[in-house]
Design a protein around this motif. Structure first.
Motif, short mmCIF file in Angstrom:
data_model
loop_
_atom_site.label_atom_id
_atom_site.label_comp_id
_atom_site.label_asym_id
_atom_site.label_seq_id
_atom_site.Cartn_x
_atom_site.Cartn_y
_atom_site.Cartn_z
N ALA A 242 0.84 -1.21 0.00
CA ALA A 242 0.00 0.00 0.00
C ALA A 242 0.87 1.25 0.00
O ALA A 242 0.58 2.22 -0.71
CB ALA A 242 -0.93 -0.01 1.21
N LEU A 243 1.93 1.24 0.80
CA LEU A 243 2.81 2.42 0.86
C LEU A 243 3.51 2.66 -0.46
O LEU A 243 3.84 3.82 -0.78
CB LEU A 243 3.85 2.23 1.97
N ALA A 244 3.73 1.62 -1.24
CA ALA A 244 4.36 1.78 -2.56
C ALA A 244 3.47 2.59 -3.49
O ALA A 244 3.94 3.15 -4.48
CB ALA A 244 4.66 0.42 -3.17
N ARG A 245 2.16 2.67 -3.18
CA ARG A 245 1.22 3.41 -4.01
C ARG A 245 0.98 4.82 -3.50
O ARG A 245 0.23 5.59 -4.10
CB ARG A 245 -0.10 2.65 -4.08
N VAL A 246 1.60 5.19 -2.38
CA VAL A 246 1.43 6.53 -1.80
C VAL A 246 2.62 7.40 -2.20
O VAL A 246 3.76 7.02 -2.00
CB VAL A 246 1.34 6.47 -0.27
N THR A 247 2.34 8.55 -2.78
CA THR A 247 3.42 9.45 -3.17
C THR A 247 3.77 10.36 -1.99
O THR A 247 3.04 10.45 -1.01
CB THR A 247 3.02 10.31 -4.37
N ALA A 248 4.88 11.05 -2.12
CA ALA A 248 5.37 11.90 -1.02
C ALA A 248 4.39 13.02 -0.68
O ALA A 248 4.35 13.50 0.46
CB ALA A 248 6.72 12.49 -1.40
N ASP A 249 3.59 13.45 -1.66
CA ASP A 249 2.65 14.54 -1.40
C ASP A 249 1.24 14.05 -1.06
O ASP A 249 0.28 14.82 -1.06
CB ASP A 249 2.58 15.48 -2.61
N GLY A 250 1.11 12.75 -0.77
CA GLY A 250 -0.18 12.21 -0.39
C GLY A 250 -1.03 11.79 -1.56
O GLY A 250 -2.20 11.46 -1.39
N GLY A 251 -0.45 11.75 -2.74
CA GLY A 251 -1.17 11.26 -3.91
C GLY A 251 -1.04 9.76 -4.04
O GLY A 251 -0.56 9.07 -3.15
#
Length: 657
Positions: free
Chosen positions: A256-265
């Motif tokens: 799941a974290l692999a799909r979260v970008t640094a800006d919350g996208g």
């Protein structure tokens, strides 16, 4: 818990702590990381607050370390443990450990220590811990691509309060709602009255939307995971390499974290990536498409001879026709091909789908013109369409991912907390291992140390000579200069401090009583003046009048004044302490003189020198019980007497008998 009852916590700090969701739990467990998340509270301050809360819980006045030298040795001991921690959190968390006279506190930390000593620190775990740090609170989330709409002023106020991340608009009717839909990718109407209304754009009627904020603003839960992505991944790795159980599926969290970008996208969706790239490349693709069309037209003009009859030219001029008419008449097919090439380039470069392609083709008109230029209004509509679709798709994926992660936040927080606490445990385990420590037994009378070795000496720990020493009651410790009297006193203080912290001690075994206070008076530099001398006497008078169960360590008190007076003063102090339930060791070169003037049989132990070898003392570091050690001058005279011929040295040596 009354926060202001914690030592050092005033009204302002209490208000800051009250903003935490679990301040009471953090105070109970010494969770420095959580306490430090309160506004204006640093990790160092959080550690001090945690210590204060612990003392309240154990009814501990915090006065075990009664002198500056005792406090200095505590700091040294704590530094040895902190140096073996990896994370800043663990170093601060270890500061909540302190020597206490409260049995409940000692037993509490001892239980933690015994569990810690079962841990096996490995390089892999330490490497994984290097990237773990306390979780941070995400910065305020603001969303501008969607809004809430309502006709009711009270509902408007509630929406502003419950979902501050979204703009909230007041509308009067369906027409105003439609206007909002043209400016936002998604509009959520909060009024049941709008149900069934058909409006162009993504307009949803959800009267109960305020009850599920994460559905409207998936960025809220995602912001936490985005802000702490690296820490969460590091904590997951710690659990994996350390073989620790977790409250969540670590593989699932990492996915799941692999799909979260640094800006919350969100990332990992091909269609979303296509839309993102299309928006970013739109202007460049349009410009290049124009170049494709114009290059083809120029080439066609170069390759053809265009002939215009005089009457035709006159007719065109009279009608005000220009180059467009000439292109239409002479190069109509070539123009159509050039425009088609431009359209295909635009569609292929941006990888547009069928609906987007239909709009994109309109960007290059059928009517001939040169140079070929795009219709900016069409491109603007295409950009709006792409951005709206991107926003809708991103929001959909954010909602899906937020649903997946929202329920895992508490478990994720525990994942990081457990990793950080593991570092605390491993620091204790490494301390115990590095210095070959054992757990002390609080069932002695005074103290009894077997094969104690101080890690504070300026030599490699492996080279430190072990010391056996025990005292019940009050004793004098005699010995040669540089024989190790002060280092023995330091060892006793260090072992007692560590034991009362609930930590292991550097020895083969230690038995001791639970002392109420530690008074360690270090060596005084030079004879004191009258004022300082009086102050020192007052200090010892207070010590003699104090409570039972104290440990008193004093290093060469005789240096405060003349030797004759010092012997009498020390003898008087020993008499006072001997009548009370006090354990004490007084290091002195005047042991014989003190014993002579004391009203009772003072116990004297000695660190005995075996002799001189090449001018260097050879010392038996463990004090010998009930033995007055010889002085360095006596040893030197004895050595000279062995080789003397005229009897001078023998007569000198007799003076020492």
């Amino acid at each position: 818990m009354d926060l202001e009852a914690v030592p050092g916590v005033g009204a302002k700090t209490a208000d800051a702590l009250a903003e935490l969701d679990d301040a009471e739990r953090a105070l109970e467990t010494g969770d420095v990381a959580t306490l430090a998340r309160a506004p204006g509270i640093t990790e160092g301050r959080a550690a001090a607050i945690a210590r204060g809360a612990i003392r309240i819980r154990h009814d501990d006045d915090g006065g075990f370390l009664a002198t500056d030298r005792a406090r200095e040795l505590y700091r040294d001991a704590l530094s040895l443990v902190k140096a073996r921690a990896v994370t800043t959190y663990a170093k601060k968390r270890l500061e909540t450990l302190y020597p206490s006279s409260a049995a409940s506190r000692i037993e509490e930390v001892q239980a933690f220590t015994r569990a810690s000593m079962e841990r096996t620190p490995t390089a892999d775990v330490r490497a994984a811990l290097a990237d773990v740090e306390p979780l941070s609170a995400p910065q305020g989330v603001r969303v501008t691509d969607r809004c809430l709409a309502t006709t009711d002023a009270e509902r408007y106020a509630k929406a502003r309060e419950v979902i501050p991340e979204l703009p909230v608009e007041v509308v009067e009717d369906t027409r105003e709602l439609a206007e909002l839909a043209r400016g936002y990718s998604t509009v959520v109407a909060l009024d049941e009255a709008f149900a069934g209304v058909t409006i162009d754009g993504d307009v949803r009627v959800e009267p109960g939307a305020l009850e599920t904020p994460a559905e409207l603003v998936p960025e809220r839960p995602l912001a936490f995971f985005a802000a702490n992505r690296d820490t969460l991944l590091a904590a997951a790795e710690v659990h994996r390499v350390a073989g620790m159980d977790a409250l969540l599926d670590i593989d699932g969290l990492e996915s799941a974290l692999a799909r979260v970008t640094a800006d919350g996208g969100v990332t990992g969706d091909d269609e979303l990536a296509r839309l993102t790239d299309a928006i970013a490349d739109l202007d460049a693709a349009v410009s290049m498409a124009e170049n494709v069309a114009n290059d083809r037209l120029r080439e066609a003009i170069r390759e053809r001879d265009v002939t215009i009859e005089g009457s035709d030219l006159l007719s065109l001029v009279e009608r005000g026709a220009g180059v467009d008419s000439l292109l239409s008449r002479e190069l109509g097919d070539e123009y159509d091909a050039a425009v088609e090439a431009a359209r295909e380039h635009l569609v292929e470069t941006l990888a547009l789908d069928a609906g987007e392609t239909e709009l994109a083709r309109q960007a290059f008109p059928e009517d001939p013109t040169f140079p070929v230029e795009h219709d900016e209004s069409v491109i603007s509509r295409l950009r709006e369409q792409l951005e709206a679709e991107k926003s809708r798709r991103a929001a959909r994926h954010k909602r899906e991912l937020a649903r997946e992660l929202a329920d895992e936040r508490e478990a994720a927080e525990e994942l990081v907390r457990a990793a950080l606490e593991l570092d605390v445990e491993l620091a204790v385990a490494r301390f115990a291992s590095d210095f070959e420590c054992v757990m002390p037994d609080f069932d002695g009378d005074g103290f009894d140390i077997a094969a104690g070795r101080s890690p504070l000496l300026d030599v490699e720990f492996a080279a430190v000579e072990p010391v056996d020493y025990g005292v019940s009651g009050v004793a004098l410790l005699s010995g040669v200069n540089s024989g190790g009297k002060t280092s023995t006193l330091d060892l006793v203080a260090l072992v007692v401090i560590l034991a009362h912290m609930g930590l292991p001690v550097p020895a083969d075994s230690v038995r001791l009583r639970r002392f109420e206070e530690l008074h360690y008076h270090g060596k005084t530099q030079g004879t004191l003046d009258a004022g300082a001398f009086e102050s020192t006497l007052r200090e010892f008078a207070a010590l003699a009048d104090g409570q039972a169960g104290r440990l008193v360590l004093v290093d060469e008190l005789e240096s405060i004044t003349e030797p004759g007076a010092s012997a009498k003063i020390i003898a008087g102090i020993l008499e006072e302490l001997g009548e009370r339930d006090v354990t004490g060791v007084f290091v002195s070169h005047l042991a014989d003189e003190i014993r002579d003037v004391a009203r009772y049989d003072v116990a004297v132990d000695g660190i005995e020198a075996k002799g001189l070898v090449d001018g260097e003392l050879v010392v038996e570091r463990s004090p010998v019980k009930d033995h007055l050690a010889r002085s360095t001058p006596e040893l030197i005279v004895e050595k000279l007497a062995d080789g003397g011929e005229n009897g001078f040295y023998d007569r000198l040596l007799a003076k020492f008998e």
